[in-house]
Design an enzyme around this catalytic site. Structure first.
Site, PDB file in Angstrom:
ATOM      1  N   THR A  49      -9.965  -9.046 -13.311  1.00 44.84           N
ATOM      2  CA  THR A  49      -9.853  -8.912 -11.854  1.00 44.84           C
ATOM      3  C   THR A  49      -9.154 -10.131 -11.257  1.00 44.84           C
ATOM      4  O   THR A  49      -8.350  -9.998 -10.328  1.00 44.84           O
ATOM      5  CB  THR A  49     -11.254  -8.732 -11.228  1.00 44.84           C
ATOM      6  OG1 THR A  49     -11.817  -7.541 -11.778  1.00 44.84           O
ATOM      7  CG2 THR A  49     -11.194  -8.592  -9.727  1.00 44.84           C
ATOM      8  N   GLU A  74     -19.648 -12.311  -8.139  1.00 47.38           N
ATOM      9  CA  GLU A  74     -18.247 -11.884  -8.075  1.00 47.38           C
ATOM     10  C   GLU A  74     -17.307 -13.075  -7.903  1.00 47.38           C
ATOM     11  O   GLU A  74     -16.203 -13.091  -8.439  1.00 47.38           O
ATOM     12  CB  GLU A  74     -18.046 -10.899  -6.920  1.00 47.38           C
ATOM     13  CG  GLU A  74     -18.801  -9.603  -7.071  1.00 47.38           C
ATOM     14  CD  GLU A  74     -18.301  -8.785  -8.244  1.00 47.38           C
ATOM     15  OE1 GLU A  74     -18.534  -9.215  -9.394  1.00 47.38           O
ATOM     16  OE2 GLU A  74     -17.694  -7.733  -8.018  1.00 47.38           O
TER      17      GLU A  74
HETATM   18  N1  HSE Z   1     -11.608  -5.024  -4.587  1.00 49.03           N
HETATM   19  C1  HSE Z   1     -11.506  -5.686  -5.860  1.00 49.03           C
HETATM   20  C2  HSE Z   1     -10.044  -5.749  -6.264  1.00 49.03           C
HETATM   21  C3  HSE Z   1     -12.298  -4.889  -6.860  1.00 49.03           C
HETATM   22  O1  HSE Z   1      -9.364  -4.736  -6.160  1.00 49.03           O
HETATM   23  O2  HSE Z   1      -9.590  -6.804  -6.680  1.00 49.03           O
HETATM   24  C4  HSE Z   1     -12.343  -5.491  -8.233  1.00 49.03           C
HETATM   25  O3  HSE Z   1     -13.052  -4.613  -9.096  1.00 49.03           O
END
Ligand code: HSE
Length: 309
Positions: free
Chosen positions: A183, A130
């Site tokens: 993201t 991630e």
């Molecule tokens: N929690 C993360 C965000 C998830 O909202 O940026 C990304 O899929």
């Protein structure tokens, strides 16, 4: 065992009020990964099916980056594996695409090594994927992809991952309008400071949602599916989002918000029948808007990452 085929599910992160700490796993959609031990050292990606955008470079793909982190922690950084990845979650969909790949990698390699780590311990390694994908090592997609169900990150430092109780009747409808949001971009959009009055609303809702899940209190779940931090900023990027919220609730959903960083939208409903009605609502809305969309209806996936025959 010298080779294995594994699956790790797509996920919905944040779940409205739980930015970076709450997520759940979906049934059926997810990435598949074939992993083979090799006699020589090093990690190699041999094939990527279902996406042209991803790099096979070991430093640039979440599969190899997450695996290398795990091998380093094990004190065996030179072990050799090759990977054949089948992407069934589109990158940039908001359904935890990178997390599915990272989770599948560490889960599968751990199995081939006779499980030196528990599934929960694997979360920290999948988080390295991630970090590569979004710049931030968040765990709210990788934890449910590995463990299944609803997971809650009580703390990042030290990492403390909880598996939550939830009512079995709960079902999700997700719609992916066919646009892409990275993201990393969606994270950069958010303010680094929030108002105390917003924080009070947010943690009230988060506590309410977790309590509602544990008690099977569907009204409370519905009242708590409310995000005053990320959704007001990110919602602007998703065509039809406000209308999707209104119509899904008019048609029986408990609540509706952005899945992860979007553009996918999720709704939670009591039972598959209602979730199917919400699916129709989403389909017809995006048809009206003239935007192609993919809709999926699913109970919560209780298993997470698993071995495929
Ligand atoms: N929690 C993360 C965000 C998830 O909202 O940026 C990304 O899929």
């Amino acid at each position: 065992m010298d080779s294995i085929k594994v699956f790790a599910p797509a996920t919905v992160a944040n779940v409205a009020c739980g930015y970076d700490v709450l997520g759940f796993a979906l049934q059926e959609i997810g990435d598949e990964l074939i992993i083979r031990k090799t006699s020589g050292p090093g990690l190699t990606i041999t094939e990527i099916h279902g996406s042209d955008e991803l790099s096979k470079d070991a430093d640039q793909n979440v599969v190899t980056v997450a695996t290398q982190d795990m091998l380093n922690a094990l004190g065996k950084p030179g072990l050799g594996f090759e990977f054949e990845l089948t992407k069934k979650v589109k990158p940039g969909s908001g359904l935890g695409s990178s997390a599915s790949s990272s989770a599948a990698a560490v889960f599968g390699v751990n199995r081939l090594l006779d499980e030196p780590f528990t599934k929960k311990e694997l979360v920290q390694f999948a988080m390295e994927g991630e970090k590569l994908a979004s710049g931030v090592p968040h765990a709210d997609n990788v934890a449910p992809s590995l463990l299944g169900g609803f997971t809650f990150i009580r703390s990042y430092n030290p990492l403390d991952v909880l598996q939550l109780d939830y009512p079995q009747e709960l079902c999700a409808t997700v719609v992916h309008p066919q646009i892409e949001i990275k993201t990393s971009d969606a994270k950069r959009m958010l303010k680094q400071q929030i108002e105390l009055r917003d924080a009070i609303v947010q943690w009230g809702n988060l506590g309410g949602l977790i309590h509602g899940l544990s008690k099977g209190d569907f009204d409370l779940i519905g009242r708590s599916l409310n995000d005053v931090i990320a959704e007001p900023i990110r919602g602007i990027l998703i065509p039809g989002f406000q209308e999707a919220k209104v119509r899904s609730k008019q048609n029986g959903a408990l609540g509706c918000s952005i899945s992860g960083s979007g553009p996918s939208i999720f709704a939670l409903s009591r039972g598959m029948k209602k979730a199917q009605i919400v699916a129709e609502t989403f389909r017809s809305l995006f048809e009206e808007i003239g935007l192609e969309s993919y809709v999926h209806v699913s109970p919560i996936n209780p298993k997470g990452a698993e071995v495929l025959k």
